[in-house]
Design a protein around this motif. Structure first.
Motif, short mmCIF file in Angstrom:
data_model
loop_
_atom_site.label_atom_id
_atom_site.label_comp_id
_atom_site.label_asym_id
_atom_site.label_seq_id
_atom_site.Cartn_x
_atom_site.Cartn_y
_atom_site.Cartn_z
N ALA A 52 -56.06 33.91 82.89
CA ALA A 52 -54.90 34.39 82.50
C ALA A 52 -53.99 33.40 81.94
CB ALA A 52 -54.22 34.64 83.94
N PRO A 53 -52.98 33.73 80.91
CA PRO A 53 -52.07 32.92 80.43
C PRO A 53 -51.23 32.56 81.40
CG PRO A 53 -51.46 34.84 79.69
CD PRO A 53 -52.78 35.17 80.47
N SER A 54 -50.43 31.01 81.29
CA SER A 54 -49.51 30.68 82.20
C SER A 54 -48.52 31.78 81.91
CB SER A 54 -49.19 29.22 82.29
OG SER A 54 -48.81 29.12 80.87
N LEU A 55 -47.97 32.49 83.10
CA LEU A 55 -46.83 33.47 82.93
C LEU A 55 -45.57 32.84 82.54
CD1 LEU A 55 -47.72 35.68 85.71
CD2 LEU A 55 -48.55 36.08 83.54
N SER A 56 -44.84 33.68 81.72
CA SER A 56 -43.37 33.26 81.61
C SER A 56 -42.46 33.42 82.67
CB SER A 56 -42.69 34.23 80.51
OG SER A 56 -42.66 35.54 81.07
N GLY A 61 -44.72 44.15 73.46
CA GLY A 61 -45.61 42.98 73.63
C GLY A 61 -44.86 41.75 74.41
N SER A 62 -44.08 42.23 75.42
CA SER A 62 -43.39 41.34 76.33
C SER A 62 -44.53 40.82 77.45
CB SER A 62 -42.13 42.02 76.86
OG SER A 62 -42.67 43.05 77.79
N GLY A 63 -45.62 41.35 77.62
CA GLY A 63 -46.63 41.15 78.54
C GLY A 63 -46.62 41.64 79.76
N LYS A 64 -46.24 43.09 79.78
CA LYS A 64 -46.47 44.00 80.97
C LYS A 64 -47.59 44.02 81.38
CE LYS A 64 -44.49 47.27 78.67
NZ LYS A 64 -44.15 46.84 77.60
N THR A 65 -48.72 44.14 80.63
CA THR A 65 -50.27 44.31 81.08
C THR A 65 -50.39 43.04 81.80
OG1 THR A 65 -50.53 45.51 79.02
CG2 THR A 65 -52.59 45.06 80.18
N GLU A 66 -50.01 41.76 81.26
CA GLU A 66 -50.24 40.58 82.18
C GLU A 66 -49.78 40.62 83.43
OE1 GLU A 66 -52.34 38.29 81.26
OE2 GLU A 66 -52.73 39.05 79.25
N ARG A 120 -40.50 38.21 74.03
CA ARG A 120 -41.85 38.18 73.85
C ARG A 120 -42.68 36.98 73.91
NH1 ARG A 120 -43.23 41.75 68.44
NH2 ARG A 120 -42.87 43.78 69.47
N PRO A 121 -43.99 36.80 74.71
CA PRO A 121 -44.29 35.26 74.73
C PRO A 121 -44.50 34.80 73.65
CG PRO A 121 -45.70 37.17 75.75
CD PRO A 121 -44.59 37.77 75.18
N GLY A 122 -44.61 33.37 73.47
CA GLY A 122 -44.85 32.76 72.23
C GLY A 122 -43.62 32.84 71.24
N HIS A 127 -51.41 50.07 71.05
CA HIS A 127 -52.50 49.23 70.37
C HIS A 127 -52.27 47.86 69.66
CE1 HIS A 127 -54.64 52.72 70.96
NE2 HIS A 127 -53.53 53.62 70.44
N ASP A 128 -53.00 47.02 70.06
CA ASP A 128 -52.60 45.61 69.36
C ASP A 128 -53.30 45.32 68.25
OD1 ASP A 128 -51.16 43.15 69.74
OD2 ASP A 128 -52.27 42.51 71.19
N LEU A 129 -52.47 45.31 67.21
CA LEU A 129 -52.98 45.09 65.88
C LEU A 129 -52.15 43.88 65.15
CD1 LEU A 129 -52.82 48.74 64.49
CD2 LEU A 129 -54.89 47.66 65.39
N GLY A 155 -45.69 43.29 63.99
CA GLY A 155 -45.66 41.81 64.33
C GLY A 155 -45.92 41.48 65.70
N ARG A 156 -47.06 41.87 66.03
CA ARG A 156 -47.40 41.71 67.42
C ARG A 156 -47.70 40.08 67.71
NH1 ARG A 156 -49.40 45.93 71.70
NH2 ARG A 156 -48.01 44.36 72.84
N ALA A 157 -48.45 39.83 66.74
CA ALA A 157 -49.09 38.17 66.94
C ALA A 157 -48.16 37.33 66.29
CB ALA A 157 -50.60 38.19 66.27
P1 ADP Z 1 -47.18 44.80 76.56
O1 ADP Z 1 -48.23 45.34 77.53
O2 ADP Z 1 -45.93 44.38 77.33
O3 ADP Z 1 -47.16 45.55 75.55
P2 ADP Z 1 -49.11 42.85 76.77
O4 ADP Z 1 -49.29 42.25 78.16
O5 ADP Z 1 -50.19 43.45 75.94
O6 ADP Z 1 -47.86 43.26 76.44
O7 ADP Z 1 -48.96 41.26 75.90
C1 ADP Z 1 -48.82 41.29 74.59
C2 ADP Z 1 -49.44 40.09 74.02
O8 ADP Z 1 -49.02 38.95 74.46
C3 ADP Z 1 -50.97 40.10 74.26
O9 ADP Z 1 -52.02 39.60 73.23
C4 ADP Z 1 -51.10 38.95 75.42
O10 ADP Z 1 -52.29 38.39 75.43
C5 ADP Z 1 -49.83 38.10 75.07
N1 ADP Z 1 -49.16 37.54 76.35
C6 ADP Z 1 -48.73 38.10 77.27
N2 ADP Z 1 -48.07 37.38 78.27
C7 ADP Z 1 -48.52 36.14 77.84
C8 ADP Z 1 -48.32 34.77 78.25
N3 ADP Z 1 -47.51 34.69 79.40
N4 ADP Z 1 -48.65 33.76 77.60
C9 ADP Z 1 -49.10 33.74 76.37
N5 ADP Z 1 -49.51 34.95 75.89
C10 ADP Z 1 -49.28 36.10 76.53
#
Ligand code: ADP
Ligand code: ZN
Ligand code: ZN
Length: 722
Positions: A190-194, A221-226, A374-376, A540-542, A580-582
């Motif tokens: 897991a990335p360290s969470l925001s 892209g805010s990291g909901k899935t995380e 958005r993380p990062g 989809h993450d592109l 611009g997801r990445a």
């Molecule tokens: P969402 O579900 O909100 O669209 P994701 O969980 O897919 O977002 O996260 C978007 C991108 O950001 C993914 O590539 C994910 O790995 C990355 N990401 C999410 N949370 C973090 C975090 N805390 N630190 C670094 N990268 C993260």
């Protein structure tokens, strides 16, 4: 009077059926039984046992056989299904049928829970230690060294493993096994969470073990899935089950991989594209408690969860969660019902929450958790309006749009041109006499599909060959009007001959896995132009996609459907979120004839939350859903009189109730596939009033004499009026 069994049978009738208990064996609620029905037999689910029948026993038939010794559907699921059938005014039998995978609705033994799996023999272990094998054989021995593995997993880890398996099996180094498999290994961390993510995980985590609905409102892209992953990890650690719903199959494979790689557990998948046996197995594994993580589309909301810990509904605003035929439930709303019954938190996630959910937040029923960043620290993409009125268009594409695509591909990045319409052009028009191609069964324009040289009706699939000249005046001057994805693909290919142009819509992804394969190729840093429909709008993450150009959303600004603005806002924000997801900043162009439209202006200046708040206030002021409540009675028949007669009688039967009726009236599409369609819209200020009046009315509908001459359906909380 002796007790009888009350059975739900998979027929569209508003009743349960009474049967005498079987000659041998005992049937309890939740078990399946085989019963005589009509001229044949049917498999039903016992809803109640030991009840008194209203009809005389002499007229009752006897259950032929009990199929399950123990209930297949547990008490919670039975109770939830009964409530759901009551709420959505569904035929109870259809509700129960929805809950069971097809293979379990038949008179057949339950499928084996464990599929093909392989393990090392002692000789195999020695061979591995001795290093006597090479290549594919060695890879397979290594894969099995951790423990037995299923064929399915081997297939994914080592494509082409079968040959090696045959060789090693013949040599006695591996064997088929029925024991528990080792399962996958967690390979990502897991990335360290925001801070925001952590707050969400903490808030929901504290609620584990109790019912509470959460809206996880987080930009794309805010990291909901995380957040889901962190929560599911907690749930598994407690030995409980997590259910994750996604709106469509296309999203499943990448999510499965992400879950499995992170959590290191098998993920059971349930969706309609699976082979029936696999689907039934996944369902049964959930029922046995063995499955810890279950991922599925709409109907997976019926998965048994004896050990429930958490329910997540991702992209909760998506209309795919509403079933549009038979039992017309909404999986998001059913998730809340189940969460309450199971005493677990329910997380609804979206970047563009539905107005329904936002109203529930306002009413204090849901707790909101925000992910704003958005993380990062990647900047949200900038959206820019392209005013089409002053531009010369090339197949619907403006010079500004083409210039932006040129810049993007020059940097080696990907551009997406979004158009929510498949085919070449929505209309084929004769410039000499004004004739246009129309579906004879729907009286609607037919879409031109140029590559197939066909005109196809998108409402009923009727198709004809593309005419070479006007059938009315014989002029050869037939011209396609407007653009579909096929035409945009052609135009972009002509403009950018050096760049691969890929079209993604229902036509190009018909084959199983085609969509996934198309996407696979795009994950790398490849240069490409994508043209696609809303299939591309979803999650989809592109990483190399930096330009999104949205063309032709103007229809949504002027629709008669009161939900059109909400959908348009969601679509624009979701599609824009693909850019611009990445690590690369994104840019979004929105091509429109109505740059001054208040919805677009507010959306772009202030964002989705502000636009949604405005839309919600509009709904409140006119008492439209989610503030007012609606039920739609639809009917269709070959003759208009039959539709009118039925709807008229149905409306009459509601006189004296406090409900407001709109209609009977023709449906927005009055003719479809040769059938005349009509509707009666029933509205009330409270759900209570609506349901108490409709509960006795619904079963009476099928007894109306006119009901036999129409096809009809009831839709509670309809999401579109078609
Ligand atoms: P969402 O579900 O909100 O669209 P994701 O969980 O897919 O977002 O996260 C978007 C991108 O950001 C993914 O590539 C994910 O790995 C990355 N990401 C999410 N949370 C973090 C975090 N805390 N630190 C670094 N990268 C993260
Ligand atoms: Zn003509
Ligand atoms: Zn048609």
């Amino acid at each position: 009077m002796p007790a009888v069994l009350r059975v739900a049978l998979p027929v569209p009738l508003p009743t349960l059926f009474d049967y005498l208990p079987p000659a041998t064996g005992e049937a309890v609620a939740g078990s399946r039984v085989l019963v005589p029905f009509g001229k044949g037999k049917a498999v039903g689910v016992v809803v109640e046992a030991g009840v008194e029948s209203a009809v005389g026993n002499a007229r009752l038939k006897r259950v032929l056989r009990v199929l399950d010794d123990a209930p297949l559907l547990d008490a919670e699921l039975m109770a939830t299904l009964a409530r759901a059938a009551d709420y959505w005014l569904g035929a109870p039998g259809e509700a129960y049928a929805n809950a069971l995978p097809l293979a379990l609705r038949e008179d057949r033994p339950l499928p084996e829970l464990h599929e093909e799996a392989w393990a090392l023999t002692a000789a195999g272990r020695s061979a591995l230690d001795a290093g006597s094998r090479r290549g594919g054989s060695r890879a397979l021995l290594e894969a099995l060294a951790r423990g037995p593995q299923t064929a399915e997993l081997l297939h994914e880890m080592l494509p082409g493993w079968r040959d090696a398996a045959r060789r090693l099996d013949e040599a006695g180094l591996i064997e088929r096994t029925r024991t528990q498999t080792a399962g996958p290994m967690a390979v990502t961390t897991a990335p360290s969470l925001s801070d925001e993510q952590q707050q969400a995980v903490d808030a929901i985590g504290e609620s584990l073990g109790a019912f509470q609905s959460f809206l996880l409102d987080g930009v794309t892209g805010s990291g909901k899935t995380e957040v889901y992953l962190a929560l599911i990890e907690k749930v598994i650690a407690q030995g409980k089950q997590a259910l994750l719903l996604v709106p469509e199959i296309g999203l499943a494979p990448q999510t499965v991989r992400r879950l499995r790689d992170r959590l290191g557990v098998a993920v059971q998948v349930l969706h309609s594209n699976l082979a029936e046996g696999d689907r039934a197995r996944a369902w049964l594994r959930a029922r046995s408690g063995e499955a810890k993580v279950i991922l599925g589309t709409r109907s997976a909301i019926f998965t048994p969860l004896p050990n429930a810990g958490l329910i997540v509904v991702d992209e909760e605003h998506d209309s795919a969660y509403k079933q549009q035929e038979g039992f017309r439930y909404h999986a998001r709303d059913l998730a809340i019902l189940r969460g309450r019954a199971l005493n677990v938190p329910v997380v609804l996630g979206s970047a563009t929450p539905s107005l329904e959910s936002l109203a529930n937040v306002q009413a204090g029923r849901y707790r909101t958790l925000h992910l704003r960043a958005r993380p990062g620290a990647i900047r949200a993409p900038q959206v820019q309006i392209v005013d089409m009125r002053a531009q010369r268009l090339d197949h619907g594409l403006s010079p500004a749009l083409l210039a932006a695509v040129t810049d993007t591909v020059a940097r080696g990045e990907q551009a997406l041109v979004f158009r929510n319409r498949r085919g070449y052009a929505p209309v084929l028009l004769c410039y000499s006499c004004g004739w246009h191609a129309e579906c004879p069964r729907c009286e609607h324009p037919m879409t031109l599909h140029a590559a197939r040289r066909a005109l196809i009706c998108h409402h009923c699939d009727y198709s004809t060959r593309m005419p070479g000249q006007c059938p009315s005046c014989f002029s050869p001057e037939l011209k396609p009007q407007g653009q579909g994805t096929e035409r945009l693909e052609e135009a972009l290919t002509a403009h950018f001959p050096e760049v691969p142009v890929m079209r993604i819509d229902r036509e190009t992804t018909r084959r199983r896995d085609a969509f996934e394969q198309l996407l696979e190729g795009l994950h790398e840093d490849r240069l490409a132009i994508l043209v696609g429909t809303q299939m591309l709008a979803k999650g989809h993450d592109l990483p190399n996609l930096t330009l999104v150009a949205i063309v032709g959303v103007d229809e949504g600004l002027h629709s008669v459907d009161f939900r059109a603005s909400e959908r348009l806002a969601q679509l624009v924000v979701q599609v824009a979120g693909r850019a611009g997801r990445a690590q690369k900043p994104g840019r979004v162009l929105l091509q429109t004839h109505h740059p001054e439209h208040p919805l677009l202006r507010q959306l772009l200046a202030q964002g989705y939350a502000a636009a949604a708040a405005t839309l919600l206030e509009e709904r409140r002021s006119v008492q439209l859903p989610p503030f007012g409540h609606q039920v739609l009675l639809r009917a269709d028949a070959h003759q208009r009189e039959h539709v009118d007669a039925f709807l008229g009688e149905a409306a009459n039967a509601l006189t004296g109730t406090p409900l407001q009726l709109a209609g009977p009236m023709p449906a927005p599409m009055p003719l479809r596939a040769g059938r005349h369609r009509g509707q009666l819209l029933i509205e009330a200020e409270t759900r209570g009033a609506l349901h108490s009046a409709l509960r006795p009315w619904y079963p009476s509908l099928s007894r109306l004499p006119s009901a036999r001459r129409v096809r009809w359906s009831l839709d509670v909380d309809p999401i579109d009026l078609y």
